[in-house]
Design a protein around this motif. Sequence first.
Motif, PDB file in Angstrom:
ATOM      1  N   MET A 243       0.832  -1.208   0.000  1.00  0.00           N
ATOM      2  CA  MET A 243       0.000   0.000   0.000  1.00  0.00           C
ATOM      3  C   MET A 243       0.870   1.263   0.000  1.00  0.00           C
ATOM      4  N   ALA A 244       1.964   1.223   0.743  1.00  0.00           N
ATOM      5  CA  ALA A 244       2.866   2.386   0.755  1.00  0.00           C
ATOM      6  C   ALA A 244       3.394   2.645  -0.655  1.00  0.00           C
ATOM      7  N   THR A 245       3.727   1.589  -1.351  1.00  0.00           N
ATOM      8  CA  THR A 245       4.251   1.748  -2.718  1.00  0.00           C
ATOM      9  C   THR A 245       3.192   2.363  -3.631  1.00  0.00           C
ATOM     10  N   LEU A 246       1.946   1.908  -3.498  1.00  0.00           N
ATOM     11  CA  LEU A 246       0.877   2.510  -4.304  1.00  0.00           C
ATOM     12  C   LEU A 246       0.698   3.995  -3.971  1.00  0.00           C
ATOM     13  N   VAL A 247       0.769   4.329  -2.676  1.00  0.00           N
ATOM     14  CA  VAL A 247       0.612   5.734  -2.276  1.00  0.00           C
ATOM     15  C   VAL A 247       1.782   6.574  -2.820  1.00  0.00           C
ATOM     16  N   LEU A 248       2.961   6.000  -2.807  1.00  0.00           N
ATOM     17  CA  LEU A 248       4.128   6.738  -3.322  1.00  0.00           C
ATOM     18  C   LEU A 248       4.012   6.976  -4.826  1.00  0.00           C
ATOM     19  N   ARG A 249       3.535   5.973  -5.535  1.00  0.00           N
ATOM     20  CA  ARG A 249       3.293   6.163  -6.977  1.00  0.00           C
ATOM     21  C   ARG A 249       2.306   7.303  -7.203  1.00  0.00           C
ATOM     22  N   HIS A 250       1.246   7.291  -6.412  1.00  0.00           N
ATOM     23  CA  HIS A 250       0.204   8.306  -6.497  1.00  0.00           C
ATOM     24  C   HIS A 250       0.791   9.702  -6.231  1.00  0.00           C
ATOM     25  N   LEU A 251       1.638   9.781  -5.207  1.00  0.00           N
ATOM     26  CA  LEU A 251       2.249  11.063  -4.841  1.00  0.00           C
ATOM     27  C   LEU A 251       3.163  11.566  -5.958  1.00  0.00           C
ATOM     28  N   LYS A 252       3.874  10.644  -6.580  1.00  0.00           N
ATOM     29  CA  LYS A 252       4.751  11.038  -7.687  1.00  0.00           C
ATOM     30  C   LYS A 252       3.919  11.593  -8.850  1.00  0.00           C
ATOM     31  N   LYS A 253       2.817  10.926  -9.123  1.00  0.00           N
ATOM     32  CA  LYS A 253       1.943  11.362 -10.215  1.00  0.00           C
ATOM     33  C   LYS A 253       1.377  12.766  -9.935  1.00  0.00           C
ATOM     34  N   LEU A 254       1.097  13.024  -8.665  1.00  0.00           N
ATOM     35  CA  LEU A 254       0.565  14.343  -8.266  1.00  0.00           C
ATOM     36  C   LEU A 254       1.578  15.477  -8.442  1.00  0.00           C
ATOM     37  N   GLY A 255       2.850  15.102  -8.550  1.00  0.00           N
ATOM     38  CA  GLY A 255       3.869  16.137  -8.690  1.00  0.00           C
ATOM     39  C   GLY A 255       4.919  16.108  -7.582  1.00  0.00           C
ATOM     40  N   GLY A 256       4.815  15.123  -6.692  1.00  0.00           N
ATOM     41  CA  GLY A 256       5.842  14.968  -5.661  1.00  0.00           C
ATOM     42  C   GLY A 256       5.594  15.809  -4.424  1.00  0.00           C
ATOM     43  N   VAL A 257       6.610  15.840  -3.572  1.00  0.00           N
ATOM     44  CA  VAL A 257       6.459  16.449  -2.254  1.00  0.00           C
ATOM     45  C   VAL A 257       6.285  17.963  -2.352  1.00  0.00           C
ATOM     46  N   LYS A 258       6.944  18.585  -3.314  1.00  0.00           N
ATOM     47  CA  LYS A 258       6.832  20.049  -3.449  1.00  0.00           C
ATOM     48  C   LYS A 258       5.374  20.436  -3.732  1.00  0.00           C
ATOM     49  N   GLU A 259       4.777  19.748  -4.670  1.00  0.00           N
ATOM     50  CA  GLU A 259       3.382  20.015  -5.027  1.00  0.00           C
ATOM     51  C   GLU A 259       2.458  19.704  -3.838  1.00  0.00           C
ATOM     52  N   MET A 260       2.731  18.545  -3.200  1.00  0.00           N
ATOM     53  CA  MET A 260       1.920  18.129  -2.042  1.00  0.00           C
ATOM     54  C   MET A 260       1.999  19.170  -0.937  1.00  0.00           C
ATOM     55  N   SER A 261       3.194  19.682  -0.722  1.00  0.00           N
ATOM     56  CA  SER A 261       3.402  20.669   0.329  1.00  0.00           C
ATOM     57  C   SER A 261       2.589  21.943   0.050  1.00  0.00           C
ATOM     58  N   ALA A 262       2.537  22.347  -1.206  1.00  0.00           N
ATOM     59  CA  ALA A 262       1.753  23.538  -1.558  1.00  0.00           C
ATOM     60  C   ALA A 262       0.267  23.291  -1.282  1.00  0.00           C
ATOM     61  N   ILE A 263      -0.193  22.104  -1.631  1.00  0.00           N
ATOM     62  CA  ILE A 263      -1.605  21.763  -1.368  1.00  0.00           C
ATOM     63  C   ILE A 263      -1.865  21.742   0.143  1.00  0.00           C
ATOM     64  N   ASN A 264      -0.929  21.160   0.880  1.00  0.00           N
ATOM     65  CA  ASN A 264      -1.098  21.080   2.341  1.00  0.00           C
ATOM     66  C   ASN A 264      -1.131  22.464   2.986  1.00  0.00           C
ATOM     67  N   GLU A 265      -0.249  23.349   2.528  1.00  0.00           N
ATOM     68  CA  GLU A 265      -0.233  24.720   3.062  1.00  0.00           C
ATOM     69  C   GLU A 265      -1.574  25.402   2.763  1.00  0.00           C
TER      70      GLU A 265
END
Length: 357
Positions: A243-265
């Motif tokens: 499941m972690a691997t699937l979530v990581l794939r998903h996060l990469k598709k979203l644009g990675g941690v930088k993009e995720m961080s902007a969404i989180n902020e």
Amino acid sequence: MRAYNFSAGPSTLPLSVLEEAQREFPDFAGTGMSVTEISHRNKAFEAIVLEGEALLRELMHIPDDYAVLFVQGGASTQFAAVPLNLMHKGKADYIVTGNFSKKAWQEGKIYGDAACVASSEDKTYTYIPDVSAIPFREDTDYVHICSNNTIFGTRYIEFPDVKAPLVADMSSEILSREVDVSKFAVIYAGAQKNLAPAGVTIVIAKRDLIGNPLPMCPTMLKWKVQDENKSLYNTPPCFSIYMATLVLRHLKKLGGVKEMSAINEYKAGLLYDFIDSSSFYTNSVEKKYRSIMNVPFVTPSPELDAQFVKEAAANGLVSLKGHRLVGGMRASIYNAMPVDGVKALIEFMKKFERENA
Ligand SMILES: *Cc1c(COP(=O)(O)O)cnc(C)c1O
């Protein structure tokens, strides 16, 4: 209908990942078996472990001289693994900024001279001590911090700049914002907050520090052994790793941690701005140190808090009850919480205020 789940952990996962796991659950990768039924030595499963590691390295920019491990026992087991792998001189400093860092410190004391060199307990953990003014001791094996405090809703903005190896519990914020891994000797995180179902714990450790665990260290807790065996020393928590691997794939598709961080902020900003604009809801954390993952808040009374939690749940906004140490409410808005979930929460908060203020 799926609820918006604000649980602090285990917590919400991306719907697309749940659906993907559901699709391939009876027949994983053409094996004719579920991922929960195959050997961890099966090539198809080994590929998942390798991919998960590679994705974590890529997404967090982990330098090559760090081991990346998938282990068991939760973050709480790492409270012991840290001293058992690192405490060669028998001396370590801890910064206590909440319940988990206090537990880590107490566990450290079992193995040596673990000192609490700074604490925010005086103000019920509503801030992070100024890291430039902490009396760190000389000759310590490491300095331990908890970078995001799940129960109290605080996070470090700056990390201490110390000579000793810096160890961080990042359980409730891993992959939610960019961190410079090279500033840390060890990062660990239970997966069930921001990454996967309960069961797997991530350890990222600088290899030149892990070669010499204390003689009493149980084999299973030796990071070196886990590293040499590519996290397959014994049967790993296969489903969680998958499941972690699937979530990581998903996060990469979203644009990675930088993009995720902007969404989180953005998500956290919406919620804090609303709380600050209201005279009904309060968050008592010092603004600078507010977590973007865990947002505790209260209404004017414990009775209204209880009513809020109950009515919110009836409206599909679940697990908002604050931790028993804090009371009130806590909205955990991890990576997988959609913006719409936060907006729905704010709409409900407005309605509740109109009806009860
Ligand atoms: C949840 C949590 C823990 C405890 O994790 P377990 O995996 O249950 O042992 C430790 N530290 C932090 C910061 C947490 O949020």
